[in-house]
Motif scaffolding. Structure first.
Motif, PDB file in Angstrom:
ATOM      1  N   HIS A  67      -3.016 110.086  75.654  1.00  0.00           N
ATOM      2  CA  HIS A  67      -3.955 110.219  76.727  1.00  0.00           C
ATOM      3  C   HIS A  67      -4.979 111.524  76.573  1.00  0.00           C
ATOM      4  O   HIS A  67      -5.628 111.494  75.786  1.00  0.00           O
ATOM      5  CB  HIS A  67      -2.259 111.600  77.233  1.00  0.00           C
ATOM      6  N   TYR A  69      -5.142 114.053  77.714  1.00  0.00           N
ATOM      7  CA  TYR A  69      -5.364 114.917  76.696  1.00  0.00           C
ATOM      8  C   TYR A  69      -6.077 115.520  75.030  1.00  0.00           C
ATOM      9  O   TYR A  69      -5.427 116.161  74.723  1.00  0.00           O
ATOM     10  CB  TYR A  69      -3.997 116.266  76.842  1.00  0.00           C
ATOM     11  N   ASP A  84      -3.500 108.491  81.909  1.00  0.00           N
ATOM     12  CA  ASP A  84      -2.731 109.323  82.351  1.00  0.00           C
ATOM     13  C   ASP A  84      -1.785 108.775  82.224  1.00  0.00           C
ATOM     14  O   ASP A  84      -1.747 107.791  81.807  1.00  0.00           O
ATOM     15  CB  ASP A  84      -2.812 109.841  83.782  1.00  0.00           C
ATOM     16  N   SER A  85      -0.045 109.643  82.353  1.00  0.00           N
ATOM     17  CA  SER A  85       1.309 108.555  81.938  1.00  0.00           C
ATOM     18  C   SER A  85       1.639 107.722  82.297  1.00  0.00           C
ATOM     19  O   SER A  85       2.172 106.958  81.792  1.00  0.00           O
ATOM     20  CB  SER A  85       2.133 110.295  82.569  1.00  0.00           C
ATOM     21  N   ASN A 158       7.508 113.120  82.891  1.00  0.00           N
ATOM     22  CA  ASN A 158       8.160 114.165  81.521  1.00  0.00           C
ATOM     23  C   ASN A 158       9.332 114.750  81.225  1.00  0.00           C
ATOM     24  O   ASN A 158       9.617 116.396  81.729  1.00  0.00           O
ATOM     25  CB  ASN A 158       6.757 115.900  82.462  1.00  0.00           C
ATOM     26  N   SER A 173       2.395 112.549  88.347  1.00  0.00           N
ATOM     27  CA  SER A 173       1.623 113.490  89.277  1.00  0.00           C
ATOM     28  C   SER A 173       0.657 112.563  90.037  1.00  0.00           C
ATOM     29  O   SER A 173       0.489 112.623  91.554  1.00  0.00           O
ATOM     30  CB  SER A 173       0.418 114.095  88.076  1.00  0.00           C
ATOM     31  N   HIS A 242      -5.274 120.617  88.498  1.00  0.00           N
ATOM     32  CA  HIS A 242      -3.557 119.126  88.330  1.00  0.00           C
ATOM     33  C   HIS A 242      -2.537 120.071  88.815  1.00  0.00           C
ATOM     34  O   HIS A 242      -2.669 121.645  89.113  1.00  0.00           O
ATOM     35  CB  HIS A 242      -3.396 119.332  86.415  1.00  0.00           C
ATOM     36  N   GLU A 244       0.561 120.093  88.371  1.00  0.00           N
ATOM     37  CA  GLU A 244       1.443 120.922  87.982  1.00  0.00           C
ATOM     38  C   GLU A 244       1.495 122.296  87.806  1.00  0.00           C
ATOM     39  O   GLU A 244       1.768 123.158  87.443  1.00  0.00           O
ATOM     40  CB  GLU A 244       1.512 120.649  86.562  1.00  0.00           C
ATOM     41  N   THR A 259      -4.397 113.534  86.124  1.00  0.00           N
ATOM     42  CA  THR A 259      -5.172 113.577  84.551  1.00  0.00           C
ATOM     43  C   THR A 259      -6.633 112.604  84.905  1.00  0.00           C
ATOM     44  O   THR A 259      -7.582 113.107  85.335  1.00  0.00           O
ATOM     45  CB  THR A 259      -4.890 112.982  83.981  1.00  0.00           C
TER      46      THR A 259
HETATM   47  P1  13P Z   1      -0.813 113.299  83.953  1.00  0.00           P
HETATM   48  O1  13P Z   1      -0.157 111.804  84.354  1.00  0.00           O
HETATM   49  O2  13P Z   1      -1.318 113.617  85.078  1.00  0.00           O
HETATM   50  O3  13P Z   1      -2.111 112.366  82.955  1.00  0.00           O
HETATM   51  O4  13P Z   1      -0.165 114.145  83.610  1.00  0.00           O
HETATM   52  C1  13P Z   1       0.894 114.364  83.096  1.00  0.00           C
HETATM   53  C2  13P Z   1       1.224 116.014  81.605  1.00  0.00           C
HETATM   54  O5  13P Z   1       1.913 116.240  81.026  1.00  0.00           O
HETATM   55  C3  13P Z   1      -0.276 116.965  82.342  1.00  0.00           C
HETATM   56  O6  13P Z   1      -0.045 118.033  82.158  1.00  0.00           O
END
Ligand code: 13P
Ligand code: SF4
Length: 350
Positions: A67, A69, A84-85, A158, A173, A242, A244, A259
């Motif tokens: 990921h 992050y 990203d996810s 998530n 997202s 972001h 979130e 992301t």
């Molecule tokens: P993304 O899908 O934007 O990568 O977000 C995943 C996530 O856990 C952000 O906190």
């Protein structure tokens, strides 16, 4: 459950992991992708781990999905795919290798297992959770359905497999707004991130969006006042949040996106100064590719993402642990919700 000392002792019996300046020099092409953010002294320590992981990856016929992050030494040093996810889920479904090592949090590894049930999916630390995934169970979904009969449930990825299986469709997202807009219902239940839901409600005003009260411990910490204060203190900085983050934070920002959406925006725009209102590794991972951008200001660390380290990745590949398993019936229900998201995203051109 994770005995770090035993892990270190056993790894030392099999690999030469002492800081190695000669090896660091030999691997300078890899280092060049992160030399703006990783010091030479740190690279001398990381290089033996990176070399051992790259070797073992070949031996095990494994791919590393990481990921955005993850820390730079993982992101640039050992990952085969970063994203990203949504991107990681799409890639997981296409993997041809025998083993997937998921460098991210547990729900991401579970999503990979759901989409690639015949593969061995390893996560370097089984305790790498997520405050959003912990905020809701399948009973929570049932509660929402009882409160809003007939409304479809759009669940953020998530979440656990059980929660996905109890939902109609997943979202991330990067596709939430389009998925919500495409559904044939005036009222839509979004779980479990209240802030993502509120941000999407602003973008898709034609829908009546109701939400679960979950939140991300990393992004909920930001306030709109933080952003206003920052603008005053460091004028001219592009503020990028972001979704979130709470809606007043997103409204105060110049751009909001997943992301990968954030990476694309900064890469395309190349602002002179940028503040990424998200997890700390985001700016570090793109700093070398964007020398013209000055990444400024505070960031928040995700304690779960930071549980994944080079040492644990090596251990994971060495011992082939810990394998993520999902009950087949639950996995099938979750796969339907995730696959619907992937198919609809592709149809909508996301
Ligand atoms: P993304 O899908 O934007 O990568 O977000 C995943 C996530 O856990 C952000 O906190
Ligand atoms: Fe979960 Fe937030 Fe960490 Fe993302 S940053 S994994 S949403 S706790």
């Amino acid at each position: 459950m994770f005995d770090l000392q035993t892990m270190r002792d056993q790894l030392a019996n099999h690999y030469d992991l002492a800081p190695n300046p000669a090896l660091a020099e030999e691997m300078s092409d890899i280092y060049s992708r992160m030399d703006r953010v990783v010091s030479p002294a740190d690279w001398v320590m990381f290089a033996p781990y990176v070399a051992a992981i790259l070797e073992l990856k070949k031996k095990r016929n494994a791919v590393i999905l990481a990921h955005n992050y993850m820390t730079p030494e993982i992101y640039h040093g050992v990952a085969d795919v970063v994203g990203d996810s949504l991107q990681l889920a799409i890639e997981a479904a296409k993997v041809e290798a025998d083993v997937i090592v998921q460098c991210g949090v547990h729900f991401m590894a579970e999503t990979s297992k759901i989409l690639s049930p015949d593969k061995i999916v390893l996560i370097p630390d089984m305790d790498a959770g997520c405050s959003l995934a912990e905020s809701i169970t399948a009973e929570g979904i049932a509660e929402m359905r009882a409160k809003y009969p007939g409304a479809p449930v759009v669940t953020y990825v998530n979440t656990t497999a059980e929660v996905k299986a109890a939902s109609d469709i997943c979202c991330t997202s990067s596709n939430a707004a389009q998925i919500v807009a495409a559904l044939d219902s005036d009222t839509i239940i979004m779980t479990p991130d209240q802030y993502l839901a509120q941000n999407i409600a602003q973008q898709v005003p034609q829908k009546n969006i109701v939400w679960w009260e979950g939140s991300c411990i990393v992004h909920e910490q930001y306030t709109a006042k933080d952003l206003r204060d920052f603008r005053e203190w460091n004028p001219g900085t592009r503020l990028i949040a972001h979704p979130e983050c709470p809606p007043d934070v997103v409204n105060e920002a110049d751009f909001s996106g997943s992301t990968s959406g954030i990476i694309k925006y900064v890469t395309d725009e190349k602002p002179e100064k940028a503040l990424l209102i998200t997890e700390c590794s985001m700016a570090s991972n793109i700093a070398d590719a964007l020398p013209e951008v000055d990444f400024v200001g505070p960031c928040n660390m995700c304690p779960y993402m930071k549980m994944i380290t080079l040492e644990k990745i090596l251990w994971s590949l060495h011992t082939m642990s810990e394998a993520v398993e999902v009950d087949p019936e639950v996995a099938e229900g979750a796969r339907v919700a995730v696959q619907k998201m992937i198919d609809l995203s592709q149809k909508l051109g996301i």
